[in-house]
Scaffold this active site. Sequence first.
Site, mmCIF file in Angstrom:
data_model
loop_
_atom_site.group_PDB
_atom_site.id
_atom_site.type_symbol
_atom_site.label_atom_id
_atom_site.label_comp_id
_atom_site.label_asym_id
_atom_site.label_seq_id
_atom_site.Cartn_x
_atom_site.Cartn_y
_atom_site.Cartn_z
ATOM 1 N N SER A 122 0.815 -1.215 0.000
ATOM 2 C CA SER A 122 0.000 0.000 0.000
ATOM 3 C C SER A 122 0.846 1.261 0.000
ATOM 4 C CB SER A 122 -0.912 0.018 1.234
ATOM 5 O OG SER A 122 -0.137 0.013 2.429
ATOM 6 N N HIS A 143 -2.463 -3.096 -5.948
ATOM 7 C CA HIS A 143 -2.911 -2.758 -4.593
ATOM 8 C C HIS A 143 -4.417 -2.901 -4.455
ATOM 9 C CE1 HIS A 143 -3.546 0.478 -1.290
ATOM 10 N NE2 HIS A 143 -3.493 -0.737 -0.777
ATOM 11 N N GLU A 155 -5.486 -0.396 -7.365
ATOM 12 C CA GLU A 155 -4.476 0.473 -7.953
ATOM 13 C C GLU A 155 -3.443 -0.395 -8.667
ATOM 14 O OE1 GLU A 155 -4.219 4.336 -5.011
ATOM 15 O OE2 GLU A 155 -3.221 2.504 -4.346
ATOM 16 N N ASN A 193 -3.684 6.738 -0.790
ATOM 17 C CA ASN A 193 -3.013 7.080 0.465
ATOM 18 C C ASN A 193 -2.274 8.409 0.391
ATOM 19 O OD1 ASN A 193 -3.733 5.055 2.309
ATOM 20 N ND2 ASN A 193 -2.340 3.609 1.336
#
Length: 506
Positions: A122, A143, A155, A193
């Site tokens: 991540s 991800h 992702e 993130n």
Amino acid sequence: MALTLQDRIAVVGAGAMGRGIAAVAAQAGHEVYLFDMNADAARAAPALIRDEWQGLVKRGKWTQEALEAAAARLRPVAELAELSDAALVVEAIVEAAEPKQSLFRQLEAVLSDSAILASNTSSISITLLARGLSRPERFAGLHFFNPATRMKLVEVIHGLATDPAVIDTLVDTVAAWGKLPVRAQSTPGFIVNRVARPYYAEGLRIVGERAAQPETVDALLREAGRFPMGPFELMDLIGHDVNYAVTSSVFAAMYQDGRFQPSLIQQERVAAGWFGRKTGRGFYDYRDGASRPAPQTEPARPAPAGVVTVGELGPLEALAQRLAEAGVTVSRSDGSDEGWIECGGVRIALSDGRTATQRAADTGHADWVLVDLALDYASTSRLAIAVADQATGGAADAATGLLQGAGISVSRVDDIAGMVVLRTMAMLANEAADTVLHGIASAADVDMAMRYGTNYPVGPLAWADAFGAPRLAEALQALFAHYGESRYRTSPLIRRLAANGGTFYA
């Protein structure tokens, strides 16, 4: 072109995330190998996956026959060598670079040259993880979001050496599995993130300035911003140990850019072991018998019989229409570049990033009350107000009665730059704009990532387009002027769009 159903998939790591990825691939029709250094974990994984699938059968979303067929495609293995004919291997082990790099080198020794290696990391650089591999062009990030069986977003991350054809194959494969793939270049935090950091950071900053309590910030972002959870309840759910670690990792990887600076308030909760729901305490108390504090809500005030709108209201036009529908007489007046609603001498306006106090000083009019941003003023159930320090005693009551007359609960926050929802949206859009500017991802993929990876009500760039680049740039510049910190610098892309009247989706 997607991998075919004749291509075998391998998942290394039989924890919750690895099992979820394996379940997705097996449901799609692939034979799936499951390996874990703990052989017992690999052997136990199929039964745990079956238990989750059984819930789908009970809810009528799947048949028992389909379950049995998918379960037969799950194959726990005891040695890495047994993965030799896998076309794709997805790693889902501990979130640390060295163990992952060691695993990938071992896998390269047993896999065919055409096999694709992917990491479910991540936050770790895909380029870093590929270093030392003999075939780095066959390596990428994949991800998934937790729980992988339910979250639609994936992702697909391009390292420096990754072959674009590998990314195309992964995108098509993930789509064939029923997921929503987005493409991203390897960068700290990837899309979600990275772009999500301001959602937590601005909430923490607001509370740190004692402008509002966590429960009020959460209520405003849920009810006015339409986010599914406020930042404090979300951090409590994620776990402060996890959320703080991700923020610290991105901060370090971005060379201590102030935009990603961790919060001392959150650091204290980590130090205390108050990680959130899993430990019983975070920003809220989850222990038996504890009650949830209510957001600050102003007491009832009388609604005005009539108001005057002055100039162009912009997004507040929907609020004026709502007032009229509620029976308030709304008159119109031209003559100002700064639009506001006049209510008994009190000027009520949408925040433009300045404090109400600064706006009063700039205009020479004391009675200013600012209204925070809402995703939809026509239906919002709560709004924040901030009152200028120079304002007379009745200003807050006038604004409160006005909004309550339209059926809106009012939370008064201290007079801080950008208020709550506006500064949060502006900073999310600012980070999203930089992500596009630097070629990390397209505007469409950024918005899709934030909608499906974090369940935002609308993508930050789509919201920015609706709000208007000139208004967004003005708010960010006001934040920068107020704080004097690089954290609030305006993305050059937003400046450019504001100057030429462009949009992210032009």
